[in-house]
Every structure is written in structure tokens, then in C-alpha cells.
Design a protein around this motif. Structure first.
Motif, PDB file in Angstrom:
ATOM      1  N   MET A  22      -1.230   8.772  12.921  1.00 38.99           N
ATOM      2  CA  MET A  22      -0.859   7.943  11.773  1.00 38.99           C
ATOM      3  C   MET A  22      -1.906   6.862  11.534  1.00 38.99           C
ATOM      4  O   MET A  22      -2.708   6.578  12.418  1.00 38.99           O
ATOM      5  N   ASP A  23      -1.870   6.292  10.341  1.00 37.29           N
ATOM      6  CA  ASP A  23      -2.800   5.202  10.050  1.00 37.29           C
ATOM      7  C   ASP A  23      -2.266   3.910  10.664  1.00 37.29           C
ATOM      8  O   ASP A  23      -1.101   3.820  11.042  1.00 37.29           O
ATOM      9  N   VAL A  24      -3.130   2.917  10.798  1.00 35.74           N
ATOM     10  CA  VAL A  24      -2.750   1.694  11.502  1.00 35.74           C
ATOM     11  C   VAL A  24      -1.623   0.931  10.799  1.00 35.74           C
ATOM     12  O   VAL A  24      -0.796   0.307  11.466  1.00 35.74           O
ATOM     13  N   LYS A  25      -1.554   1.021   9.489  1.00 32.99           N
ATOM     14  CA  LYS A  25      -0.472   0.346   8.761  1.00 32.99           C
ATOM     15  C   LYS A  25       0.876   0.959   9.130  1.00 32.99           C
ATOM     16  O   LYS A  25       1.841   0.245   9.414  1.00 32.99           O
ATOM     17  N   ALA A  26       0.939   2.280   9.149  1.00 29.99           N
ATOM     18  CA  ALA A  26       2.170   2.973   9.526  1.00 29.99           C
ATOM     19  C   ALA A  26       2.500   2.727  10.995  1.00 29.99           C
ATOM     20  O   ALA A  26       3.668   2.580  11.363  1.00 29.99           O
ATOM     21  N   LEU A  27       1.480   2.670  11.830  1.00 33.86           N
ATOM     22  CA  LEU A  27       1.682   2.431  13.256  1.00 33.86           C
ATOM     23  C   LEU A  27       2.252   1.029  13.491  1.00 33.86           C
ATOM     24  O   LEU A  27       3.174   0.854  14.295  1.00 33.86           O
ATOM     25  N   LYS A  28       1.733   0.045  12.782  1.00 40.62           N
ATOM     26  CA  LYS A  28       2.247  -1.318  12.900  1.00 40.62           C
ATOM     27  C   LYS A  28       3.722  -1.365  12.496  1.00 40.62           C
ATOM     28  O   LYS A  28       4.545  -1.996  13.160  1.00 40.62           O
ATOM     29  N   LYS A  29       4.061  -0.664  11.435  1.00 40.00           N
ATOM     30  CA  LYS A  29       5.446  -0.619  10.968  1.00 40.00           C
ATOM     31  C   LYS A  29       6.338   0.112  11.975  1.00 40.00           C
ATOM     32  O   LYS A  29       7.443  -0.340  12.282  1.00 40.00           O
ATOM     33  N   ALA A  30       5.868   1.234  12.500  1.00 46.93           N
ATOM     34  CA  ALA A  30       6.653   2.038  13.447  1.00 46.93           C
ATOM     35  C   ALA A  30       6.931   1.276  14.743  1.00 46.93           C
ATOM     36  O   ALA A  30       7.998   1.441  15.343  1.00 46.93           O
ATOM     37  N   THR A  31       5.994   0.454  15.165  1.00 45.85           N
ATOM     38  CA  THR A  31       6.144  -0.297  16.416  1.00 45.85           C
ATOM     39  C   THR A  31       6.811  -1.649  16.208  1.00 45.85           C
ATOM     40  O   THR A  31       7.182  -2.302  17.175  1.00 45.85           O
ATOM     41  N   LYS A  32       6.917  -2.071  14.957  1.00 50.54           N
ATOM     42  CA  LYS A  32       7.486  -3.373  14.605  1.00 50.54           C
ATOM     43  C   LYS A  32       6.701  -4.537  15.199  1.00 50.54           C
ATOM     44  O   LYS A  32       7.250  -5.609  15.466  1.00 50.54           O
ATOM     45  N   ARG A  34       4.344  -7.645  14.961  1.00 51.14           N
ATOM     46  CA  ARG A  34       4.339  -8.640  13.888  1.00 51.14           C
ATOM     47  C   ARG A  34       2.966  -8.947  13.324  1.00 51.14           C
ATOM     48  O   ARG A  34       2.826  -9.250  12.147  1.00 51.14           O
ATOM     49  N   THR A  35       1.928  -8.898  14.170  1.00 51.59           N
ATOM     50  CA  THR A  35       0.611  -9.317  13.694  1.00 51.59           C
ATOM     51  C   THR A  35      -0.441  -8.240  13.958  1.00 51.59           C
ATOM     52  O   THR A  35      -0.276  -7.396  14.851  1.00 51.59           O
ATOM     53  N   ASP A  36      -1.510  -8.306  13.185  1.00 46.91           N
ATOM     54  CA  ASP A  36      -2.639  -7.402  13.420  1.00 46.91           C
ATOM     55  C   ASP A  36      -3.245  -7.642  14.797  1.00 46.91           C
ATOM     56  O   ASP A  36      -3.680  -6.712  15.463  1.00 46.91           O
ATOM     57  N   LYS A  37      -3.249  -8.900  15.223  1.00 50.32           N
ATOM     58  CA  LYS A  37      -3.791  -9.247  16.538  1.00 50.32           C
ATOM     59  C   LYS A  37      -3.052  -8.505  17.648  1.00 50.32           C
ATOM     60  O   LYS A  37      -3.677  -7.950  18.554  1.00 50.32           O
ATOM     61  N   GLU A  38      -1.730  -8.468  17.573  1.00 48.58           N
ATOM     62  CA  GLU A  38      -0.935  -7.735  18.564  1.00 48.58           C
ATOM     63  C   GLU A  38      -1.280  -6.250  18.546  1.00 48.58           C
ATOM     64  O   GLU A  38      -1.452  -5.628  19.599  1.00 48.58           O
ATOM     65  N   LEU A  39      -1.377  -5.698  17.357  1.00 51.42           N
ATOM     66  CA  LEU A  39      -1.666  -4.278  17.199  1.00 51.42           C
ATOM     67  C   LEU A  39      -3.038  -3.926  17.754  1.00 51.42           C
ATOM     68  O   LEU A  39      -3.168  -3.013  18.580  1.00 51.42           O
ATOM     69  N   TYR A  40      -4.054  -4.651  17.340  1.00 51.40           N
ATOM     70  CA  TYR A  40      -5.417  -4.299  17.736  1.00 51.40           C
ATOM     71  C   TYR A  40      -5.707  -4.586  19.210  1.00 51.40           C
ATOM     72  O   TYR A  40      -6.490  -3.872  19.827  1.00 51.40           O
ATOM     73  N   ALA A  41      -5.060  -5.605  19.775  1.00 48.80           N
ATOM     74  CA  ALA A  41      -5.228  -5.848  21.217  1.00 48.80           C
ATOM     75  C   ALA A  41      -4.659  -4.671  22.007  1.00 48.80           C
ATOM     76  O   ALA A  41      -5.284  -4.185  22.957  1.00 48.80           O
ATOM     77  N   ALA A  42      -3.494  -4.185  21.604  1.00 43.97           N
ATOM     78  CA  ALA A  42      -2.876  -3.054  22.292  1.00 43.97           C
ATOM     79  C   ALA A  42      -3.662  -1.762  22.066  1.00 43.97           C
ATOM     80  O   ALA A  42      -3.798  -0.942  22.984  1.00 43.97           O
TER      81      ALA A  42
END
Length: 68
Positions: A22-32, A34-42
Motif C-alpha cells: 500500500m501507499d504511505v497515506k493508506a498505511l498511515k490510515k490503516a495503522t492509525k 497520528r504523525t508522519d514522524k511516527e510513520l517514517y521512524a517506524a
């Protein structure tokens, strides 16, 4: 902070395992997350472990698990 990144990496791994590429936008939504920082660090955590494949299509970044 490191523990939170690890927990978020687990959320990402589980989402990709269940839902697939999936794309990162969908991944952020699927994981809930809150921030891009949380997503990209993980994502960085999982990438460093060699568990992710990234694919750029135009402006979009897609992520999927690498199964060994």
C-alpha cells in the motif's frame, strides 16, 4: 521513544501482512498513526531490518513486506 518506534513498527508490519502492498497515506490510515514522524521512524526501523521493499510510482511511495 525507541520503544514507541518499535511498537509502531509492529503496527506497520501487521497492517502490511494483513492488507499487502500500500501507499504511505493508506498505511498511515490503516495503522492509525497520528504523525508522519511516527510513520517514517517506524518505516526506517523495518527498512534497517531488511523487512520492507519500497516502490516509487510517480509521486507515490508504496511499501510492502519482504518475506524471507
Amino acid at each position: 521513544m525507541i520503544e514507541t518506534i518499535g511498537t509502531n513498527a509492529g503496527l506497520i508490519w501487521n497492517a502490511l501482512d494483513k492488507l499487502g502492498k500500500m501507499d504511505v497515506k493508506a498505511l498511515k490510515k490503516a495503522t492509525k498513526l497520528r504523525t508522519d514522524k511516527e510513520l517514517y521512524a517506524a518505516l526506517g526501523w523495518l527498512a534497517k531490518e531488511g523487512k520492507l521493499h519500497f516502490d516509487e510510482v510517480g509521486e507515490e511511495l508504496f511499501v510492502e513486506l519482504i518475506y524471507l
